[in-house]
Design a protein around this motif. Sequence first.
Motif, PDB file in Angstrom:
ATOM      1  N   ALA A 147     -29.503  25.502  36.160  1.00  6.88           N
ATOM      2  CA  ALA A 147     -28.257  26.018  35.554  1.00  6.88           C
ATOM      3  C   ALA A 147     -28.539  26.434  34.104  1.00  6.88           C
ATOM      4  O   ALA A 147     -28.126  27.518  33.666  1.00  6.88           O
ATOM      5  CB  ALA A 147     -27.168  24.962  35.619  1.00  6.88           C
TER       6      ALA A 147
ATOM      7  N   ILE B 253     -30.418  16.676  41.580  1.00  7.02           N
ATOM      8  CA  ILE B 253     -29.420  16.871  40.515  1.00  7.02           C
ATOM      9  C   ILE B 253     -30.103  17.359  39.225  1.00  7.02           C
ATOM     10  O   ILE B 253     -29.589  18.240  38.531  1.00  7.02           O
ATOM     11  CB  ILE B 253     -28.565  15.586  40.283  1.00  7.02           C
ATOM     12  CG1 ILE B 253     -27.458  15.834  39.256  1.00  7.02           C
ATOM     13  CG2 ILE B 253     -29.404  14.412  39.839  1.00  7.02           C
ATOM     14  CD1 ILE B 253     -26.334  16.681  39.723  1.00  7.02           C
TER      15      ILE B 253
ATOM     16  N   VAL C 298     -22.686  30.091  42.383  1.00  5.91           N
ATOM     17  CA  VAL C 298     -23.375  29.137  41.487  1.00  5.91           C
ATOM     18  C   VAL C 298     -22.405  28.031  41.082  1.00  5.91           C
ATOM     19  O   VAL C 298     -22.733  26.840  41.150  1.00  5.91           O
ATOM     20  CB  VAL C 298     -23.925  29.859  40.230  1.00  5.91           C
ATOM     21  CG1 VAL C 298     -24.450  28.858  39.217  1.00  5.91           C
ATOM     22  CG2 VAL C 298     -25.018  30.845  40.606  1.00  5.91           C
TER      23      VAL C 298
ATOM     24  N   HIS D   9     -36.586  22.210  43.828  1.00  8.82           N
ATOM     25  CA  HIS D   9     -35.217  22.240  44.359  1.00  8.82           C
ATOM     26  C   HIS D   9     -35.224  22.819  45.784  1.00  8.82           C
ATOM     27  O   HIS D   9     -34.577  22.284  46.679  1.00  8.82           O
ATOM     28  CB  HIS D   9     -34.343  23.096  43.429  1.00  8.82           C
ATOM     29  CG  HIS D   9     -32.876  22.786  43.517  1.00  8.82           C
ATOM     30  ND1 HIS D   9     -32.313  21.669  42.934  1.00  8.82           N
ATOM     31  CD2 HIS D   9     -31.852  23.444  44.112  1.00  8.82           C
ATOM     32  CE1 HIS D   9     -31.004  21.670  43.165  1.00  8.82           C
ATOM     33  NE2 HIS D   9     -30.703  22.744  43.895  1.00  8.82           N
TER      34      HIS D   9
ATOM     35  N   GLY E 165     -31.477  20.879  39.684  1.00  5.04           N
ATOM     36  CA  GLY E 165     -30.308  21.769  39.728  1.00  5.04           C
ATOM     37  C   GLY E 165     -29.756  22.026  38.328  1.00  5.04           C
ATOM     38  O   GLY E 165     -29.486  23.176  37.958  1.00  5.04           O
ATOM     39  N   LEU E 166     -29.621  20.959  37.517  1.00  7.31           N
ATOM     40  CA  LEU E 166     -29.102  21.140  36.150  1.00  7.31           C
ATOM     41  C   LEU E 166     -30.086  21.950  35.300  1.00  7.31           C
ATOM     42  O   LEU E 166     -29.677  22.780  34.472  1.00  7.31           O
ATOM     43  CB  LEU E 166     -28.817  19.777  35.502  1.00  7.31           C
ATOM     44  CG  LEU E 166     -27.624  19.012  36.119  1.00  7.31           C
ATOM     45  CD1 LEU E 166     -27.515  17.609  35.518  1.00  7.31           C
ATOM     46  CD2 LEU E 166     -26.311  19.767  35.916  1.00  7.31           C
TER      47      LEU E 166
ATOM     48  N   HIS F 287     -21.499  25.689  44.075  1.00 10.38           N
ATOM     49  CA  HIS F 287     -22.656  24.852  44.433  1.00 10.38           C
ATOM     50  C   HIS F 287     -22.846  23.744  43.380  1.00 10.38           C
ATOM     51  O   HIS F 287     -23.038  22.580  43.729  1.00 10.38           O
ATOM     52  CB  HIS F 287     -23.891  25.755  44.519  1.00 10.38           C
ATOM     53  CG  HIS F 287     -25.094  25.103  45.108  1.00 10.38           C
ATOM     54  ND1 HIS F 287     -25.292  24.990  46.467  1.00 10.38           N
ATOM     55  CD2 HIS F 287     -26.187  24.545  44.532  1.00 10.38           C
ATOM     56  CE1 HIS F 287     -26.440  24.386  46.696  1.00 10.38           C
ATOM     57  NE2 HIS F 287     -27.012  24.099  45.534  1.00 10.38           N
ATOM     58  N   ALA F 288     -22.759  24.108  42.112  1.00 12.93           N
ATOM     59  CA  ALA F 288     -22.984  23.143  41.028  1.00 12.93           C
ATOM     60  C   ALA F 288     -21.850  22.109  40.999  1.00 12.93           C
ATOM     61  O   ALA F 288     -22.101  20.901  40.875  1.00 12.93           O
ATOM     62  CB  ALA F 288     -23.075  23.866  39.695  1.00 12.93           C
ATOM     63  N   TYR F 289     -20.602  22.569  41.144  1.00 18.02           N
ATOM     64  CA  TYR F 289     -19.444  21.659  41.077  1.00 18.02           C
ATOM     65  C   TYR F 289     -19.545  20.575  42.149  1.00 18.02           C
ATOM     66  O   TYR F 289     -19.453  19.378  41.872  1.00 18.02           O
ATOM     67  CB  TYR F 289     -18.151  22.477  41.238  1.00 18.02           C
ATOM     68  CG  TYR F 289     -16.900  21.632  41.258  1.00 18.02           C
ATOM     69  CD1 TYR F 289     -16.358  21.142  40.071  1.00 18.02           C
ATOM     70  CD2 TYR F 289     -16.271  21.309  42.459  1.00 18.02           C
ATOM     71  CE1 TYR F 289     -15.214  20.356  40.091  1.00 18.02           C
ATOM     72  CE2 TYR F 289     -15.128  20.518  42.483  1.00 18.02           C
ATOM     73  CZ  TYR F 289     -14.601  20.050  41.301  1.00 18.02           C
ATOM     74  OH  TYR F 289     -13.479  19.270  41.316  1.00 18.02           O
TER      75      TYR F 289
ATOM     76  N   GLY G 106     -22.180  19.800  43.920  1.00 13.75           N
ATOM     77  CA  GLY G 106     -23.443  19.062  43.773  1.00 13.75           C
ATOM     78  C   GLY G 106     -23.270  17.892  42.818  1.00 13.75           C
ATOM     79  O   GLY G 106     -23.693  16.764  43.099  1.00 13.75           O
ATOM     80  N   ILE G 107     -22.604  18.140  41.682  1.00 14.93           N
ATOM     81  CA  ILE G 107     -22.378  17.069  40.690  1.00 14.93           C
ATOM     82  C   ILE G 107     -21.422  16.022  41.273  1.00 14.93           C
ATOM     83  O   ILE G 107     -21.664  14.820  41.184  1.00 14.93           O
ATOM     84  CB  ILE G 107     -21.820  17.673  39.373  1.00 14.93           C
ATOM     85  CG1 ILE G 107     -22.897  18.557  38.711  1.00 14.93           C
ATOM     86  CG2 ILE G 107     -21.364  16.577  38.418  1.00 14.93           C
ATOM     87  CD1 ILE G 107     -22.410  19.396  37.548  1.00 14.93           C
TER      88      ILE G 107
END
Length: 217
Positions: free
Chosen positions: A110, A103, A65, A166, A106-107, A68-70, A72-73
Amino acid sequence: MNFLKSSVGRKVLMAITGQLMVLFVVVHLLGNSTIFIGLINSYAEHLHSLGPFVWVFRLALLAMVLTHAYYGIQVTLENRAATPQKYAVNRQLKVSLAGSSMIWTGLTLACFIIYHLCHFTARLTSDVAGFAGQVPGDVYRMLVTSFSHGLTVFVYVAAMAALCLHLFHGIQSFFQTMGWNSECSLPLFSKLGKAVAVIVLLGYGSIPVAILAGILS
Ligand code: HEM
């Protein structure tokens, strides 16, 4: 390390972590669906009986997670910085709603995952306070108690809609990033991704809705 500095390398890493999470989402959906045949408590007990493996699995999932998030941002910020403002409108027109909102969905996911872990895993919210400390305990009763509140059902269904959006773009994008898209396979992968996204929405969404509607009680 050079691999991670290149935009292709970061996209491949995002694609692989994304697909592994899709696998988790499908398996978690199958497990949760046992609520309809009265087996969710046995399923939860079986999972918790895996002992330390549960923690190995949790840490692996957390790493996926975060990675992927890091990236992605990072990729989104870089793309925005590289796109001149005056072309922004034209560019948006060519991208689907699911693609341009990756984005934001995705956020949203999270935030949902943090809430969801506090809710059903740590059991910190007032609706499930009576189940705190009983691990796994009566998971069936915990879900029925929790999803008898309209607001909770709304939050879960809205989060599942974000997940659906998503995946609508994400699954197809995985095949493109890996270079597995020929002219004839791309429409097929695109349809497959959309079908999985809709099944995920209907499958997960059906649980809180069935409880609120009194079908499961
Ligand atoms: C209606 C939708 C959902 C329901 C009813 C649900 C139900 C649950 C329950 C009951 C648990 C705790 C299990 C236990 O402690 O025995 C759990 C854990 C978890 N769920 Fe969900 N879930 C849903 C959607 C999702 C989605 C969409 C995701 C991911 C995007 C997700 C990710 C997780 C994770 C990461 C855990 C923690 C697993 C662990 O304990 O290691 N869930 N879920």
